[in-house]
Design an enzyme around this catalytic site. Structure first.
Site, short mmCIF file in Angstrom:
data_model
loop_
_atom_site.label_atom_id
_atom_site.label_comp_id
_atom_site.label_asym_id
_atom_site.label_seq_id
_atom_site.Cartn_x
_atom_site.Cartn_y
_atom_site.Cartn_z
N HIS A 128 6.11 -7.21 4.72
CA HIS A 128 5.41 -6.48 5.78
C HIS A 128 4.94 -7.51 6.82
CE1 HIS A 128 2.04 -4.15 7.52
NE2 HIS A 128 2.56 -3.08 6.95
N ASP A 205 1.17 -9.45 -2.58
CA ASP A 205 0.78 -8.33 -1.71
C ASP A 205 0.94 -7.05 -2.54
OD1 ASP A 205 0.73 -6.17 0.00
OD2 ASP A 205 2.00 -7.09 1.54
N GLN A 208 1.45 -1.86 -2.04
CA GLN A 208 2.26 -0.73 -2.52
C GLN A 208 2.34 -0.68 -4.04
OE1 GLN A 208 3.36 1.68 -0.65
NE2 GLN A 208 3.06 0.75 1.37
N LYS A 231 -4.57 3.14 0.64
CA LYS A 231 -3.28 3.49 0.04
C LYS A 231 -3.42 3.86 -1.43
CE LYS A 231 -0.50 0.90 3.33
NZ LYS A 231 0.42 -0.19 3.59
N CYS A 369 6.81 -1.73 9.94
CA CYS A 369 6.19 -3.07 9.99
C CYS A 369 7.03 -4.10 9.25
CB CYS A 369 4.77 -3.07 9.45
SG CYS A 369 3.63 -2.07 10.39
C1 LIG Z 1 0.41 -1.23 4.30
C2 LIG Z 1 0.89 -2.55 3.86
C3 LIG Z 1 0.27 -3.72 4.29
C4 LIG Z 1 -0.88 -3.70 5.26
O1 LIG Z 1 -1.95 -2.96 4.77
P1 LIG Z 1 -3.17 -2.60 5.73
O2 LIG Z 1 -3.91 -1.56 4.96
O3 LIG Z 1 -2.58 -2.07 7.01
O4 LIG Z 1 -3.95 -3.84 5.95
C5 LIG Z 1 0.75 -4.91 3.83
N1 LIG Z 1 1.79 -4.97 2.97
C6 LIG Z 1 2.41 -3.87 2.53
C7 LIG Z 1 3.54 -4.00 1.56
C8 LIG Z 1 1.98 -2.62 2.98
O5 LIG Z 1 2.60 -1.53 2.55
#
Ligand SMILES: *Cc1c(COP(=O)(O)O)cnc(C)c1O
Length: 411
Positions: A128, A205, A208, A231, A369
């Site tokens: 992302h 990260d 997800q 999320k 993104c």
């Molecule tokens: C949504 C997302 C982000 C960013 O998250 P924010 O809530 O916008 O800070 C980073 N990495 C992944 C894989 C995402 O899906």
């Protein structure tokens, strides 16, 4: 958390917990397939937000009065709920942030201070933007080298290439657990082990992953893990950075201000201990508390049961899409979940998305993104349906029929 009180997974009952799912859009029952962008909120979370602002609102950590102490203990209880949820060893390893992006920027800024010219950071081709740009900015500032693990056409990391990139110069590997564009589940344990073998730290990260699979940061052995509240069925504007205590202790503060200090004079300021060292200013108190509520909502269920249900939905949707001759699936990794992404040569994703919207179906279209990833596939973007455990096979049937109809309208 399987125990006697574990709530049996019943999608019909679960849907009753989410008021947003009960609405119509353009006269059609809403089908919400944009969970990769953000999740809907259960009534429990909505009630907790209302309760906090109605009755418990006060600033935390400094007040002697009843409400302040109540808000403080609820906020700190939420931190403990988060610790348990990802199985961190200690509560002070849980730092509240604004979200995944904020957590990564914190690490880039603070851990980044410990790096020097020529040091290397490894990311991957499926990251992302928020796990690319902070490292680029850091690389520029500190003259570091940024390397990118390539992927194959199915959307899987080329691990041999990764092995070859690792050396004593590697200081950090920052990688997504599950891809938001492809659904690929990366073999993070293996990636972490290899990084540690050369002395590098690893940031995962988890934006997800926490909502789709059981995360155990100790078993995974990552050094940092970040995710967003919104999320995982919680509020926006709140997120979590987990970091190993020894590492967080070594790192300088990110921002200066109230709460992060121990003692301030004009000559010298000493910093507060963890986790407060990284939490300057009045935080998103309601957000933190209600993220705890969201995780408690999830804790009612057996995470394995939810995970299997979502995998089944994903496979079902993917099989249905494979029957279309003119659809190219983007992201067909063997190990994937919760996302189906596709492209139709000759039709812009936005046009399909607009027609699906008119049929009450919320999907995401575009680059999600992940522009470098779209460049790799040489497409402007995809149509992405991303699922949560409140979605159903019936919704997927309706979605497939709507895709068919949209294609015939545009064809
Ligand atoms: C949504 C997302 C982000 C960013 O998250 P924010 O809530 O916008 O800070 C980073 N990495 C992944 C894989 C995402 O899906």
């Amino acid at each position: 958390m399987e125990n006697a009180t574990t709530r049996k997974m019943s999608v019909r009952e679960i849907r009753q917990d989410f008021p947003a799912l009960r609405q119509q859009v353009y006269g059609k029952n809403l089908i919400y397939f944009d969970n990769g962008a953000t999740s809907q909120k259960p009534q429990m979370v909505l009630d907790a937000i209302n309760q906090y602002y109605s009755m418990d609102n006060a600033n935390i950590h400094r007040g002697v009065h009843h409400l302040s102490q109540k808000a403080t203990s609820e906020y700190e209880e939420a931190r403990e709920t988060i610790r348990r949820f990802i199985n961190a060893e200690k509560k002070d390893e849980i730092i509240f942030t604004k979200g995944t992006t904020d957590g990564i920027n914190l690490v880039a800024s603070s851990f980044g201070e410990l790096l020097s010219a020529g040091d290397e950071i490894i990311i991957s081709a499926m990251e992302h933007h928020s796990n690319i740009v902070p490292w680029q900015m850091l690389a520029e500032r500190k003259k570091l080298v940024l390397k990118v693990i390539p992927i194959n056409k199915r959307g899987e990391l080329l691990l041999e290439d990764y092995q070859n990139m690792l050396s004593s110069k590697t200081k950090l590997v920052a990688i997504t657990h599950i891809s938001n564009s492809l659904g690929t589940i990366n073999p993070v344990e293996q990636i972490i082990e290899s990084a540690h073998a050369v002395g590098a730290k690893v940031l995962i990260d988890g934006a997800q992953s926490v909502q789709h699979t059981k995360v155990d940061v100790q078993a995974m052995n990552c050094d940092f893990f970040v995710f967003s509240g919104h999320k995982v069925f919680g509020p926006t504007g709140i997120g979590v950075l987990y970091g190993k205590e020894a590492l967080l202790d070594e790192m300088p503060p990110y921002q200066g201000g109230g709460d992060m200090i121990s003692k301030v004079t004009f000559e010298r300021t000493t910093y507060n201990e963890l986790p407060f060292k990284f939490e300057a200013g009045t935080p998103h108190i309601a957000g933190g508390i209600c993220l705890g509520t969201a995780l408690n909502y999830l804790n009612q269920f057996d995470s394995k049961e939810l995970e299997e249900y979502e995998r089944d939905l994903t496979e079902y949707a993917q099989e249905m899409l494979e029957t279309f001759e003119n659809i190219t699936l983007i992201g067909t990794a063997k190990n994937k979940t919760s996302v189906v992404s596709f492209h139709i040569p000759g039709i812009h994703p936005f046009d399909i998305g607009t027609l699906l919207d008119k049929q009450g179906i919320a999907v995401r279209t575009g680059h999600h993104c992940t522009q470098p990833l779209m460049d790799f596939y040489q497409i402007p973007g995809t149509i992405r349906a991303s699922f949560a455990f409140y979605n159903t096979r019936e919704e997927i049937d309706a979605f497939i029929a709507a895709v068919e109809k949209s294609i015939s309208m545009l064809g």
